[in-house]
Design a protein around this motif. Structure first.
Motif, PDB file in Angstrom:
ATOM      1  N   UNK A 179       0.832  -1.194   0.000  1.00 48.16           N
ATOM      2  CA  UNK A 179       0.000   0.000   0.000  1.00 48.16           C
ATOM      3  C   UNK A 179       0.870   1.248   0.000  1.00 48.16           C
ATOM      4  N   UNK A 180       0.320   2.325  -0.507  1.00 47.76           N
ATOM      5  CA  UNK A 180       1.023   3.604  -0.482  1.00 47.76           C
ATOM      6  C   UNK A 180       0.886   4.214   0.912  1.00 47.76           C
ATOM      7  N   UNK A 181       1.915   4.911   1.390  1.00 46.54           N
ATOM      8  CA  UNK A 181       1.805   5.578   2.695  1.00 46.54           C
ATOM      9  C   UNK A 181       0.673   6.597   2.665  1.00 46.54           C
ATOM     10  N   UNK A 182      -0.086   6.659   3.738  1.00 51.47           N
ATOM     11  CA  UNK A 182      -1.191   7.597   3.826  1.00 51.47           C
ATOM     12  C   UNK A 182      -0.721   8.932   4.382  1.00 51.47           C
ATOM     13  N   UNK A 183      -1.255  10.026   3.836  1.00 52.75           N
ATOM     14  CA  UNK A 183      -0.980  11.329   4.431  1.00 52.75           C
ATOM     15  C   UNK A 183      -1.858  11.495   5.663  1.00 52.75           C
ATOM     16  N   UNK A 184      -1.810  12.654   6.303  1.00 55.74           N
ATOM     17  CA  UNK A 184      -2.568  12.864   7.535  1.00 55.74           C
ATOM     18  C   UNK A 184      -4.057  12.620   7.325  1.00 55.74           C
ATOM     19  N   UNK A 185      -4.593  13.076   6.202  1.00 51.82           N
ATOM     20  CA  UNK A 185      -6.017  12.869   5.938  1.00 51.82           C
ATOM     21  C   UNK A 185      -6.352  11.379   5.922  1.00 51.82           C
ATOM     22  N   UNK A 186      -5.534  10.616   5.231  1.00 54.80           N
ATOM     23  CA  UNK A 186      -5.765   9.178   5.163  1.00 54.80           C
ATOM     24  C   UNK A 186      -5.569   8.493   6.495  1.00 54.80           C
ATOM     25  N   UNK A 187      -4.606   8.939   7.257  1.00 50.82           N
ATOM     26  CA  UNK A 187      -4.362   8.356   8.578  1.00 50.82           C
ATOM     27  C   UNK A 187      -5.559   8.563   9.501  1.00 50.82           C
TER      28      UNK A 187
END
Length: 218
Positions: free
Chosen positions: A111-119
């Motif tokens: 998976x791609x690392x999530x930015x703050x929104x995704x986290x």
């Protein structure tokens, strides 16, 4: 109506018939948890977080009979977002979150690392998978999938791939050890980590009581 109102209506129509524990009430709680976490992270993009929270199960492949159906649902969602003038940048951000937030995909690390929104969205969804309501959701999902509730002779599995994780050869109680009890230590935000403490303990207490009743040790 605002774009989020339109997205809410679209989600409700998409998931109105769900019987697996991924229904509208689940989405409502994920959104509420996202909003709670957002209070501590004002730098996040509230629209992206809320939209992804509302839509994260709309094309979840485990809710469909085939990958083709899930892909069609994803394409329909994109067309819908375009129709209400959500920008290409916003759509890409929403899809990136949804495509990379699931537990099953993260098992193999593809998976791609999530930015703050995704986290934030990921934390909200994972908090929904621990605690009292999560116990009822796990049992509901297991029943829909015809899983055995508990068999002490079937040990928990250690899945290495998404396909292995999705196999229905384990038990509902094993699912706690295969996923739910692991969530507390894999959350992103401090807010979610605090919320997780009591929910995690509730599951431990439930499992202790369940097994004591099953084996008549109390």
């Amino acid at each position: 109506m605002t774009q989020l109102d339109d997205i809410t209506d679209y989600m409700q129509k998409s998931l109105s018939a769900d019987k697996t524990g991924h229904s509208v009430d689940h989405i409502d709680r994920v959104l509420a948890l996202s909003n709670k976490i957002l209070q501590d992270y004002p730098q996040a993009d509230t629209f992206i977080v809320r939209a992804a929270s509302l839509l994260h199960d709309v094309y979840d492949d485990k809710l469909f009979h085939s990958l083709a159906q899930a892909q069609a649902a994803k394409e329909n969602m994109i067309l819908f977002l375009q129709s209400i003038n959500v920008t290409k940048h916003q759509i890409n951000a929403i899809i990136t979150i949804i495509d990379n937030m699931s537990w099953s995909k993260s098992i193999a690390g593809n998976v791609k690392p999530l930015d703050l929104n995704g986290q934030i969205v990921q934390d909200a969804d994972r908090l929904e998978a621990i605690g009292a309501i999560a116990i009822t959701r796990a049992i509901t999902y297991g029943a829909v999938k015809d899983r055995i509730l508990y068999d002490p002779n079937i040990p928990p599995r250690i899945a290495q791939t998404k396909a292995q994780y999705r196999q229905d050869d384990s038990t509902t109680i094993n699912h706690f050890y295969e996923k739910l009890l692991l969530i507390k230590d894999r959350l992103n935000t401090k807010t979610a980590q605090k919320i997780a403490v009591s929910r995690h303990q509730f599951m431990l207490d439930f499992l202790d009581q369940f097994k004591s009743e099953w084996h008549l040790t109390k």
